[in-house]
Design a protein around this motif. Structure first.
Motif, PDB file in Angstrom:
ATOM      1  N   ASP A  61       7.392  82.137  82.511  1.00  0.00           N
ATOM      2  CA  ASP A  61       8.241  81.651  83.329  1.00  0.00           C
ATOM      3  C   ASP A  61       9.513  80.961  83.037  1.00  0.00           C
ATOM      4  N   VAL A  62       9.600  81.368  81.757  1.00  0.00           N
ATOM      5  CA  VAL A  62      10.936  80.492  81.089  1.00  0.00           C
ATOM      6  C   VAL A  62      12.060  81.400  81.498  1.00  0.00           C
ATOM      7  N   THR A  63      13.084  80.496  81.933  1.00  0.00           N
ATOM      8  CA  THR A  63      14.458  81.008  82.340  1.00  0.00           C
ATOM      9  C   THR A  63      15.211  81.931  81.353  1.00  0.00           C
ATOM     10  N   ILE A  67      15.796  81.296  77.150  1.00  0.00           N
ATOM     11  CA  ILE A  67      15.532  82.415  76.568  1.00  0.00           C
ATOM     12  C   ILE A  67      16.855  82.265  75.438  1.00  0.00           C
ATOM     13  N   ILE A  68      18.017  82.404  76.033  1.00  0.00           N
ATOM     14  CA  ILE A  68      18.960  82.328  75.232  1.00  0.00           C
ATOM     15  C   ILE A  68      18.973  81.136  74.198  1.00  0.00           C
ATOM     16  N   GLY A  69      18.591  79.849  74.923  1.00  0.00           N
ATOM     17  CA  GLY A  69      18.628  78.564  74.187  1.00  0.00           C
ATOM     18  C   GLY A  69      17.682  78.794  73.036  1.00  0.00           C
ATOM     19  N   LEU A  70      16.566  79.541  73.092  1.00  0.00           N
ATOM     20  CA  LEU A  70      15.486  79.469  72.030  1.00  0.00           C
ATOM     21  C   LEU A  70      16.136  80.167  70.950  1.00  0.00           C
ATOM     22  N   TYR A  71      16.876  81.458  71.301  1.00  0.00           N
ATOM     23  CA  TYR A  71      17.430  82.153  70.239  1.00  0.00           C
ATOM     24  C   TYR A  71      18.800  81.283  69.532  1.00  0.00           C
TER      25      TYR A  71
END
Length: 163
Positions: A61-63, A67-71
């Motif tokens: 349930d990661v938004t 996900i973009i932030g993790l990249y």
């Protein structure tokens, strides 16, 4: 021709034929269908390893924003990071609109860390092409059984390949 140009042509055609019975309703219906088709979101085709990375976070349930932030925070496998860097628009479209996974393909690893590049015709017989062939430009097989047959011919092994 973009969506606005197409809709403009439909409007012009409708104005030119409005006196004909049923034409106005027919043109409105065509305009609706075309607009709906053109407004359907594009689902890019992405490699399996990127789809797996996205799917792993979706299960938790990661938004999409996270996900973009993790990249951007570089908390990502190098191969996945490189694909996203090279295909950032498709990555964003995949998060927003969904995606399709690229079908798997296989390559054949030959002895001595070389890869099978196909067959070269020489006179009455065929030779196996190994020259200047690496993992990325090796012959790709969509059918695993054909890859296994080629591997048998050269005493090699089959590997799944993705970009």
């Amino acid at each position: 021709m973009d969506k606005q140009e197409l809709l403009g042509k439909i409007e012009a055609e409708k104005r030119g034929r409005e006196d004909s019975p049923g034409v106005k309703d027919g043109m409105d219906f065509c305009k609706f269908l075309i607009k709906r088709h053109l407004d359907e979101p594009e689902k890019p085709e992405i490699p399996k390893f990127v789809a797996d990375w996205i799917r792993g976070f979706r299960i938790l349930d990661v938004t999409d924003l996270d996900i973009i932030g993790l990249y951007f925070s570089k908390e990502i496998e190098k191969k996945c990071e490189q694909w996203i860097t090279d295909n950032f628009n498709d990555f964003i479209k995949a998060l927003v609109n969904g995606y399709t996974e690229k079908a798997p393909v296989w390559i054949v690893k030959a002895p001595y860390d070389r890869y099978f590049g196909g067959f070269l015709e020489k006179g009455q017989h065929a030779e196996i092409n190994f020259s200047h062939i690496n993992r990325d430009n090796a012959q790709k097989f969509e059918d695993k059984e054909k890859a296994e047959a080629a591997a048998t011919l050269i005493d090699g092994t089959v590997e799944e390949w993705s970009e």
